[in-house]
Motif scaffolding. Sequence first.
Motif, PDB file in Angstrom:
ATOM      1  N   LEU A 132      32.273 -18.683  -0.843  1.00 53.07           N
ATOM      2  CA  LEU A 132      31.380 -17.671  -0.277  1.00 53.07           C
ATOM      3  C   LEU A 132      29.936 -18.166  -0.285  1.00 53.07           C
ATOM      4  O   LEU A 132      29.447 -18.673  -1.301  1.00 53.07           O
ATOM      5  CB  LEU A 132      31.484 -16.374  -1.074  1.00 53.07           C
ATOM      6  N   LYS A 133      29.274 -18.005   0.850  1.00 47.12           N
ATOM      7  CA  LYS A 133      27.862 -18.394   0.969  1.00 47.12           C
ATOM      8  C   LYS A 133      27.053 -17.182   1.396  1.00 47.12           C
ATOM      9  O   LYS A 133      27.542 -16.305   2.114  1.00 47.12           O
ATOM     10  CB  LYS A 133      27.711 -19.482   2.038  1.00 47.12           C
ATOM     11  N   TYR A 134      25.805 -17.194   1.004  1.00 44.61           N
ATOM     12  CA  TYR A 134      24.886 -16.098   1.349  1.00 44.61           C
ATOM     13  C   TYR A 134      24.644 -16.063   2.856  1.00 44.61           C
ATOM     14  O   TYR A 134      24.458 -17.094   3.493  1.00 44.61           O
ATOM     15  CB  TYR A 134      23.560 -16.309   0.609  1.00 44.61           C
ATOM     16  N   LEU A 135      24.620 -14.849   3.405  1.00 44.50           N
ATOM     17  CA  LEU A 135      24.400 -14.690   4.840  1.00 44.50           C
ATOM     18  C   LEU A 135      23.126 -13.888   5.127  1.00 44.50           C
ATOM     19  O   LEU A 135      22.236 -14.346   5.802  1.00 44.50           O
ATOM     20  CB  LEU A 135      25.613 -13.945   5.422  1.00 44.50           C
ATOM     21  N   SER A 136      23.065 -12.675   4.578  1.00 45.39           N
ATOM     22  CA  SER A 136      21.924 -11.809   4.923  1.00 45.39           C
ATOM     23  C   SER A 136      21.785 -10.708   3.877  1.00 45.39           C
ATOM     24  O   SER A 136      22.658 -10.556   3.011  1.00 45.39           O
ATOM     25  CB  SER A 136      22.151 -11.167   6.292  1.00 45.39           C
ATOM     26  N   ASN A 137      20.708  -9.922   3.988  1.00 40.24           N
ATOM     27  CA  ASN A 137      20.559  -8.809   3.046  1.00 40.24           C
ATOM     28  C   ASN A 137      19.932  -7.621   3.743  1.00 40.24           C
ATOM     29  O   ASN A 137      19.329  -7.746   4.815  1.00 40.24           O
ATOM     30  CB  ASN A 137      19.707  -9.226   1.843  1.00 40.24           C
ATOM     31  N   HIS A 138      20.091  -6.476   3.085  1.00 47.98           N
ATOM     32  CA  HIS A 138      19.486  -5.263   3.616  1.00 47.98           C
ATOM     33  C   HIS A 138      19.001  -4.429   2.427  1.00 47.98           C
ATOM     34  O   HIS A 138      19.761  -4.191   1.480  1.00 47.98           O
ATOM     35  CB  HIS A 138      20.542  -4.489   4.422  1.00 47.98           C
ATOM     36  N   ILE A 139      17.749  -4.017   2.478  1.00 52.14           N
ATOM     37  CA  ILE A 139      17.196  -3.205   1.381  1.00 52.14           C
ATOM     38  C   ILE A 139      16.822  -1.845   1.940  1.00 52.14           C
ATOM     39  O   ILE A 139      16.144  -1.749   2.967  1.00 52.14           O
ATOM     40  CB  ILE A 139      15.955  -3.886   0.757  1.00 52.14           C
ATOM     41  N   ASP A 140      17.295  -0.806   1.257  1.00 55.44           N
ATOM     42  CA  ASP A 140      16.978   0.549   1.714  1.00 55.44           C
ATOM     43  C   ASP A 140      16.696   1.397   0.472  1.00 55.44           C
ATOM     44  O   ASP A 140      17.623   1.864  -0.189  1.00 55.44           O
ATOM     45  CB  ASP A 140      18.180   1.086   2.507  1.00 55.44           C
ATOM     46  N   GLY A 141      15.420   1.558   0.143  1.00 56.33           N
ATOM     47  CA  GLY A 141      15.056   2.321  -1.059  1.00 56.33           C
ATOM     48  C   GLY A 141      15.650   1.684  -2.297  1.00 56.33           C
ATOM     49  O   GLY A 141      15.365   0.520  -2.598  1.00 56.33           O
ATOM     50  N   ILE A 151      32.951 -20.287   4.062  1.00 59.81           N
ATOM     51  CA  ILE A 151      32.327 -21.363   4.849  1.00 59.81           C
ATOM     52  C   ILE A 151      32.948 -21.526   6.239  1.00 59.81           C
ATOM     53  O   ILE A 151      32.290 -21.958   7.159  1.00 59.81           O
ATOM     54  CB  ILE A 151      32.354 -22.724   4.095  1.00 59.81           C
ATOM     55  N   SER A 152      34.224 -21.183   6.408  1.00 59.62           N
ATOM     56  CA  SER A 152      34.786 -21.355   7.759  1.00 59.62           C
ATOM     57  C   SER A 152      35.636 -20.180   8.223  1.00 59.62           C
ATOM     58  O   SER A 152      35.763 -19.927   9.404  1.00 59.62           O
ATOM     59  CB  SER A 152      35.614 -22.641   7.821  1.00 59.62           C
ATOM     60  N   ARG A 153      36.217 -19.446   7.301  1.00 59.81           N
ATOM     61  CA  ARG A 153      37.112 -18.362   7.731  1.00 59.81           C
ATOM     62  C   ARG A 153      36.361 -17.035   7.808  1.00 59.81           C
ATOM     63  O   ARG A 153      35.363 -16.843   7.116  1.00 59.81           O
ATOM     64  CB  ARG A 153      38.287 -18.273   6.766  1.00 59.81           C
ATOM     65  N   GLU A 154      36.898 -16.140   8.589  1.00 58.60           N
ATOM     66  CA  GLU A 154      36.202 -14.880   8.860  1.00 58.60           C
ATOM     67  C   GLU A 154      36.464 -13.846   7.754  1.00 58.60           C
ATOM     68  O   GLU A 154      36.965 -12.755   7.996  1.00 58.60           O
ATOM     69  CB  GLU A 154      36.638 -14.321  10.215  1.00 58.60           C
ATOM     70  N   ILE A 155      36.156 -14.233   6.550  1.00 59.23           N
ATOM     71  CA  ILE A 155      36.200 -13.298   5.427  1.00 59.23           C
ATOM     72  C   ILE A 155      34.759 -12.996   5.034  1.00 59.23           C
ATOM     73  O   ILE A 155      33.996 -13.906   4.700  1.00 59.23           O
ATOM     74  CB  ILE A 155      36.960 -13.900   4.218  1.00 59.23           C
ATOM     75  N   TYR A 156      34.409 -11.738   5.100  1.00 57.42           N
ATOM     76  CA  TYR A 156      33.045 -11.302   4.783  1.00 57.42           C
ATOM     77  C   TYR A 156      33.075 -10.469   3.505  1.00 57.42           C
ATOM     78  O   TYR A 156      33.986  -9.661   3.299  1.00 57.42           O
ATOM     79  CB  TYR A 156      32.474 -10.444   5.922  1.00 57.42           C
ATOM     80  N   VAL A 157      32.075 -10.664   2.687  1.00 59.88           N
ATOM     81  CA  VAL A 157      31.970  -9.864   1.460  1.00 59.88           C
ATOM     82  C   VAL A 157      30.586  -9.228   1.432  1.00 59.88           C
ATOM     83  O   VAL A 157      29.582  -9.930   1.586  1.00 59.88           O
ATOM     84  CB  VAL A 157      32.168 -10.745   0.203  1.00 59.88           C
ATOM     85  N   THR A 158      30.562  -7.912   1.255  1.00 60.43           N
ATOM     86  CA  THR A 158      29.273  -7.231   1.106  1.00 60.43           C
ATOM     87  C   THR A 158      29.136  -6.798  -0.344  1.00 60.43           C
ATOM     88  O   THR A 158      30.000  -6.082  -0.873  1.00 60.43           O
ATOM     89  CB  THR A 158      29.195  -5.997   2.026  1.00 60.43           C
ATOM     90  N   LEU A 159      28.075  -7.257  -0.980  1.00 64.93           N
ATOM     91  CA  LEU A 159      27.798  -6.834  -2.360  1.00 64.93           C
ATOM     92  C   LEU A 159      26.811  -5.679  -2.305  1.00 64.93           C
ATOM     93  O   LEU A 159      25.789  -5.770  -1.621  1.00 64.93           O
ATOM     94  CB  LEU A 159      27.185  -7.975  -3.172  1.00 64.93           C
ATOM     95  N   ASN A 160      27.134  -4.620  -3.008  1.00 61.45           N
ATOM     96  CA  ASN A 160      26.254  -3.443  -3.007  1.00 61.45           C
ATOM     97  C   ASN A 160      25.671  -3.206  -4.392  1.00 61.45           C
ATOM     98  O   ASN A 160      26.386  -3.287  -5.399  1.00 61.45           O
ATOM     99  CB  ASN A 160      27.047  -2.202  -2.576  1.00 61.45           C
ATOM    100  N   TYR A 161      24.382  -2.919  -4.416  1.00 66.35           N
ATOM    101  CA  TYR A 161      23.664  -2.622  -5.659  1.00 66.35           C
ATOM    102  C   TYR A 161      22.916  -1.305  -5.455  1.00 66.35           C
ATOM    103  O   TYR A 161      22.139  -1.194  -4.507  1.00 66.35           O
ATOM    104  CB  TYR A 161      22.616  -3.695  -5.966  1.00 66.35           C
ATOM    105  N   ASP A 162      23.130  -0.340  -6.338  1.00 72.44           N
ATOM    106  CA  ASP A 162      22.336   0.888  -6.324  1.00 72.44           C
ATOM    107  C   ASP A 162      21.663   1.027  -7.674  1.00 72.44           C
ATOM    108  O   ASP A 162      22.340   1.049  -8.710  1.00 72.44           O
ATOM    109  CB  ASP A 162      23.242   2.109  -6.071  1.00 72.44           C
ATOM    110  N   ALA A 163      20.340   1.117  -7.660  1.00 74.28           N
ATOM    111  CA  ALA A 163      19.595   1.172  -8.920  1.00 74.28           C
ATOM    112  C   ALA A 163      19.242   2.616  -9.245  1.00 74.28           C
ATOM    113  O   ALA A 163      18.770   3.349  -8.374  1.00 74.28           O
ATOM    114  CB  ALA A 163      18.326   0.343  -8.791  1.00 74.28           C
TER     115      ALA A 163
END
Length: 750
Positions: A132-141, A151-163
């Motif tokens: 898994l490699k870093y792709l992008s991020n989104h910050i909302d509050g 690196i080559s296959r279409e598996i995406y992982v979204t990590l979510n953090y709520d503080a």
Amino acid sequence: MRLFRSQSSAYRFFGLTFSTLFAALAISFTAAAQTLPTHISFDPETHIFRIDSADSSYIFGVNESEQLQALYWGKRLADSDRFSPAKSMPEVASFDAPSTTTQQEYIGWGGVLYVEPSLKITFPDGNRDLRLKYLSNHIDGNHLSIQMKDISREIYVTLNYDADGETGILRRSAEIENRTGGPVSIEEVSAATWNLPRGTDYRLRYLTGRWAGENTVQEQPLNPGKTVLESRRGTTGAQNAPWFAIDHRNENDSEHGDVWFGALGWSGSWQITIEQDVLQQVRVNGGPNSFDFAYHLAKGAKFQTPYFYGGYSDQGVGGASRLLHRYELDSILPQAPKPKVRPVLYNSWEATGFDVTETGQMALAEKAASIGVERFVIDDGWFGQRKTDHAGLGDWYVNPQKFPNGLKPLIDKVHSLGMDFGIWVEPEMVNPDSDLYRKHPDWVLNFDGRPRTERRNQLVLNLARPDVRAYVYGFLDKLLNENQIAFLKWDYNRNWSEPGWPAVPVDEQKNVYVDFIRNYYSILAELREKHPGVEIESCSGGGARVDLGVMHLTDEVWPSDNTDAFDRLLIQNGFTYAYTPGVMMAWVTDSPTWVNNRTLSLQYRFLSSMQGSLGIGANLNKWTPEDFDTAKKMVAQYKGIRETVQHGSLYRIITPEHDSQQSVTESVARDGHEAVVFAFLHSSRENYPYPRIHLHGLNPTARYRITSLDGKLADDTPETASGAWLENRGVDVDLKGDFQAMSFHLERLP
Ligand code: DGJ
């Protein structure tokens, strides 16, 4: 499919404005008075993510290999502090490549990796390499999400953090998306990986238990290797709680020092691995148990992990549990951020067993009402052909012999006595001796043609099946539609065996580990939505289904079938490391107890139960007039302090651990206006006086009136004292003998 309801309803608290937050904190001495705003940022130059929240900072970056690398987790840093870009660990030997020694936020199993992975996948072509490699991020509050991709296959992982702005607790989860052209099999999946600062003197605390002996606190040094806390039982289990706390072993003060802690919100088989790697770095992984696990993720589908909550406190393990309690009350419980106080309830299980009848329950209801009980609960035995635990589970009609006119007359009677009505159910189970099983033998967990092992004469319904889910929801909805029920005690009295699901294709059969729990959660959520006034208790033959997942959908939990008030001190003490006393149901039962044949005074039994949510489970038909007087007095006392006990800040002043002769807890009201102390003595020895009680969490300059609630303070106790006196000089109590208890109250003066 999401495991929980919308984030906005789960996290209403996060919507508080800072001015509201500060106003709340200004009146609360016990809250972290210096709470700073939450701030989440990404530095595009250094590629560093920074989450500053309450008293902690959590920092990681994208390194030169495009991995997410942990950089710091601990006490909040200054805004002006800067970090250099993340750089993976240098190679130490050909045996340990940087990919396995670099502390990563979320690692796919692939390449050189010998530590516990966060995610392991098998593709249909047999490929099992995932990087898994870093792709992008989104910050909302207060929310950060990060997208990663193989690196080559279409598996995406979204990590979510709520503080959480008040406690600094981070709620983490991961979403795995399969955009490949075919299905994949997830064989291990973590909600999060937590990395601790490098260190060699760590101590791990965790909870172990069994039926009638839940929540024993264990401590051990962390050494190279792995400790696995887990349940393979299909449900949370009592053997380990899904919670950990790690501090420095040189610090023996439970109110000071660094603590990193976490709790997993998952009520199925789960695992938390705590691992010290070859470079003595500590990482903690948590998610569904990988034993016998596989989740068939169809093409185009997403897998949402449970939540793994983590936090940091510099106020020892006491501070860590107070943060967790606060978070549970404000953000986890269904009634968060303002859960109602728990009503005082009566339940006749220990008094009558299965022998529940209309007249018997009515007589008990009258007696319960006379001592101030607010909720009357009818337990097991009211339905089907349920005379013992051999029959009836699954047949959810009212037993006509025991209740010839249905439940209405009893419910009306309970209401006329000023109480609300609750009822016991065990929806996920079936006795083979039941109409339901005779009609649907294929509805239980089983492997085709193999034995079906009964425990307590019952089998587990496969709630993953849509027809079973529909049946369970249907009968509960009907029960609630047809009767004025305010409370369900939802029980679960065995663990899984033969966890087969023969009705679906082979590669989907292990989805049962996840789909069962998702259906359990969705039934709870749907019932709550349809019947908003109904409260629910999670019970599993005692405390075998307590975790932050079920706590999001239930209002209270049953910690143990062991109601011996002395044993309960230990069980309740362990419970509070992870869970708030605000959900901890504690009954006063008969003496001597069935558990140990130990005799304890009614006053002792009440004081032990008053440390949580008070219930009465004794046979009131056997009580003397004096017992009723004592009970009436103590129930009234409890009602006066329960808000503080249930929602205040808990200090474990002397724990009953390590066979201590004493046990003392103090609860301080959120707004600091009062505190209540419970003190217990096992046995006096050699004329030693009771240790002086040094209080915590008070305002040193305020004055407090000291009064005994029950039992005796030392003769020289002043009527009033400052917070400084109470903390530093401390209070003496007059406790001598065996199994003695007392309680006192501090009221802050204007
Ligand atoms: C186990 C629970 O823990 C008890 O309180 C009681 O409800 C029994 N089950 C009933 O079968």
